[in-house]
Design a protein around this motif. Structure first.
Motif, PDB file in Angstrom:
ATOM      1  N   ASP B 279      33.804 -24.591  12.330  1.00  0.00           N
ATOM      2  CA  ASP B 279      34.025 -23.681  11.197  1.00  0.00           C
ATOM      3  C   ASP B 279      32.728 -23.379  10.425  1.00  0.00           C
ATOM      4  O   ASP B 279      32.793 -22.975   9.257  1.00  0.00           O
ATOM      5  N   TRP B 282      27.455 -18.040  10.805  1.00  0.00           N
ATOM      6  CA  TRP B 282      26.196 -17.709  10.120  1.00  0.00           C
ATOM      7  C   TRP B 282      26.352 -17.718   8.605  1.00  0.00           C
ATOM      8  O   TRP B 282      25.366 -17.810   7.873  1.00  0.00           O
ATOM      9  N   MET B 283      27.580 -17.624   8.113  1.00  0.00           N
ATOM     10  CA  MET B 283      27.803 -17.725   6.662  1.00  0.00           C
ATOM     11  C   MET B 283      27.338 -19.081   6.139  1.00  0.00           C
ATOM     12  O   MET B 283      26.875 -19.173   5.011  1.00  0.00           O
ATOM     13  N   ALA B 284      27.490 -20.138   6.928  1.00  0.00           N
ATOM     14  CA  ALA B 284      27.106 -21.484   6.478  1.00  0.00           C
ATOM     15  C   ALA B 284      25.741 -21.901   7.009  1.00  0.00           C
ATOM     16  O   ALA B 284      25.037 -22.684   6.372  1.00  0.00           O
ATOM     17  N   ASN B 320      29.401 -16.350  14.723  1.00  0.00           N
ATOM     18  CA  ASN B 320      29.929 -15.183  14.031  1.00  0.00           C
ATOM     19  C   ASN B 320      29.986 -15.561  12.552  1.00  0.00           C
ATOM     20  O   ASN B 320      29.444 -16.585  12.159  1.00  0.00           O
ATOM     21  N   GLN B 321      30.665 -14.723  11.764  1.00  0.00           N
ATOM     22  CA  GLN B 321      30.606 -14.980  10.317  1.00  0.00           C
ATOM     23  C   GLN B 321      31.086 -16.388   9.956  1.00  0.00           C
ATOM     24  O   GLN B 321      30.407 -17.102   9.217  1.00  0.00           O
ATOM     25  N   GLU B 322      32.258 -16.777  10.453  1.00  0.00           N
ATOM     26  CA  GLU B 322      32.792 -18.105  10.093  1.00  0.00           C
ATOM     27  C   GLU B 322      33.090 -18.961  11.320  1.00  0.00           C
ATOM     28  O   GLU B 322      33.812 -19.948  11.208  1.00  0.00           O
ATOM     29  N   HIS B 323      32.576 -18.585  12.475  1.00  0.00           N
ATOM     30  CA  HIS B 323      32.753 -19.360  13.703  1.00  0.00           C
ATOM     31  C   HIS B 323      31.380 -19.732  14.255  1.00  0.00           C
ATOM     32  O   HIS B 323      30.503 -18.876  14.321  1.00  0.00           O
TER      33      HIS B 323
END
Lengths: 378, 378
Positions: B279, B282-284, B320-323
């Motif tokens: 989880d 790239w957001m994290a 990806n954004q959250e993966h």
């Protein structure tokens, strides 16, 4: 669209600007395309993560929407939205917050693609007296998560959910592979494949005697080019609201559909190298290099005048945290970009660029600037 | 260092974790190295942008520090810090906020490398009765901004500043080119070049009769390997507090010096492909691929157990954004990474990864978790 330069030019740079007329045009186009084809649109709210944007994107408070984090789900629920799909595989540590959303009356849907997750969900639901609404994730192109539509686990999970106090609401797939298409024909093929995978999975579940009311597909490219939505209930898309240079390269939008830019100020020149330095580095533009592997590589973004008119072939060529470098082509000199001048940079990937900002400046009509706060965190 | 797994394991993932013992060890090492060589350390606060971190990084409230935005300067001034260098070229639209900092008693220093900027600064200063403290930026390696040390403009700007009511406080250079070194010997050479450039510029200014009290150099690599600081007043460094995989590849730190990781949960498997899904997208983790061009490419980060012990050769391979996707090498199977398990991901570039978070969890001693908020925006 007319721009009140005075008001924009007094803002502290860098900041993210949304051209509201373009944004609305993008929304209207896809909404109309999808409803004409008999499907619901379930917009993905992850690009802007903004309640103000959702007010424009969703026809009413019960319209279906997609989110990428529990933080978004909670904030959109607080704002009154009631139908939210959390489109990232669920794990036990997130079930308490998911249950809290359901207990306050939200049609909150979770996603899974394994029996382990399904068991964790039904056990938690039975223990805490909550009925989880479940989507099973289907893999239509091998790019990320999900089960192949003909994997026997799809039916097994559906049966487990149905028999153990949860609700099997639907199947969903995301044609993420469509982002690496080379032509509109390839996007159309990806769309057909996406719809077929979701349809086949739903049919297998129904054939096993488990209701599967919703068949959900979508990605911005396939949503714009799919031709046959037979058997599909709803379509998801996210970045279509503002588009970006990746979508331009894919042929999904044109340059003047791009509704997002980063406004920046020229802070220096390197005359020997023909470089312009700006106060937008990766902190404002993001590190996303999505166009690097595409038809045209836009570096860290395409440079536009403060009016929004693009400079052809002029890109941000390198970035540090708070510095951007525009290595000019020989057709331009630094004197065209005086120190203190404002420029706008179109983003490679709107989701990644928006993620660097805590709020957006939204230019409405001729002279109205609104501030839209972004929902932060997880 | 002992970890209270219970407390960590109840946190919602993804989140950014700082190992405080490593952080303090990194601070102490560089502080001691620089003071032993007779220089002041002016830490760059941009990596963490945290008042709590500054309390550890700066010996007292009047210690010199560097910032990358006016938002940082204002927040650190609010916290009581009084000596702040804003290390991005100044423009007219930022002078009002700069002047406000000076008027409240902060030793606030601005940076410039052109006569246009110098004139804007002195005009504003004279009009608004404020004495700006100015550093001239020197280019020691052609990688970004600044003037070559022998460029006559250096002296011209110094004279202009001095004669028109501002204070020429010093010269500064940043050996950003050292980040692309191939060996420690190259870093040493970059450090020598950096010091020489700054020294030469200061000497030229002094020879023209303008005082130039401070000669400021620095980058994390050069600060750790420079051998001769003759004529140098102060050294700047930023990412040394937590280090990262880019610094590991450069040979500036060892793996167990890296004090930052992103804690994530396994959300799925693709058994056919031997993929683990997490989880943290790239957001994290950020989109930074700084190790892509280095000795070892760590993808989007090196995977570690929840205890912090690294899995050799196991990286986040796509996001990806959250993966996040961890494509496992053949030496591992997904069964070693059960759904729901926590992992830690070491970052390519600590500044970029920290920028994706609004606060950090800080693990102190054996069982204490603190929350450090990040200063946001510009």
């Amino acid at each position: 669209m007319p721009v009140n330069q005075n008001e924009l030019s007094t803002q502290q740079t860098p900041f993210l600007l949304i051209d509201h007329a373009r944004f609305m045009r993008n929304l209207t186009y896809l909404q109309q395309r999808i409803s004409e084809r008999g499907c619901a649109l379930r917009p993905h709210l992850k690009t802007l993560r903004s309640v103000d944007a959702a007010h424009d994107m969703l026809p009413n408070m019960n319209s279906p929407a997609t989110v990428s984090t529990l933080a978004e789900a909670e904030a959109f629920a607080d704002a009154g939205y009631t139908d939210l799909l959390y489109a990232v595989g669920i794990t036990s540590n997130k079930l308490e917050r998911a249950a809290a959303l359901i207990k306050r009356g939200i049609n909150f849907h979770i996603l899974l693609d394994s029996l382990e997750q399904a068991q964790a969900v039904t056990q938690f639901g039975q223990k805490h007296d909550v009925v989880f609404s479940v989507f099973i994730e289907i893999d239509s192109d091998g790019h990320r998560a999900g089960l192949a539509p003909n994997n026997p686990l799809v039916v097994e999970i559906a049966k487990h959910v149905h028999a153990n106090g949860a609700q099997l609401t639907g199947v969903m797939t995301h044609a993420g592979g469509s982002y690496s298409s080379d032509s509109v024909d390839e996007i159309r093929a990806a769309a057909a494949q996406e719809c077929e995978a979701a349809r086949n999975a739903a049919e297998a579940i129904r054939a096993a005697g488990v209701p599967c009311p919703i068949v959900s597909v979508g990605s911005t490219p396939t949503a714009h080019f799919a031709e046959d939505f037979t058997g599909i209930s709803e379509v998801r898309a996210g970045v279509y609201t503002t588009f970006d240079l990746v979508m331009l390269n894919l042929g999904v939008c044109s340059l003047d559909d791009i509704a997002m830019s980063v406004v920046t100020t020229v802070i220096g020149h390197n005359k020997e190298k023909n470089w312009v330095l700006i106060d937008a580095g990766w902190m404002a533009l993001s590190r996303d290099r999505g166009t690097a592997s595409q038809r045209i590589d836009y570096g860290y973004g395409l440079v536009c005048k403060d009016s929004g008119a693009p400079y052809e072939g002029v890109c941000v060529t390198s970035v540090n945290q708070e510095h951007g470098v525009i290595a000019l082509p020989a057709t331009h000199t630094v004197n065209e970009f005086p120190i203190g001048a404002q420029l706008r940079i179109l983003p490679n990937h709107a989701c990644a660029t928006a993620a660097m900002h805590q709020h957006y400046m939204v230019l409405k009509n001729t002279d109205e600037l609104e501030v839209w706060p972004r929902i932060l965190g997880w």
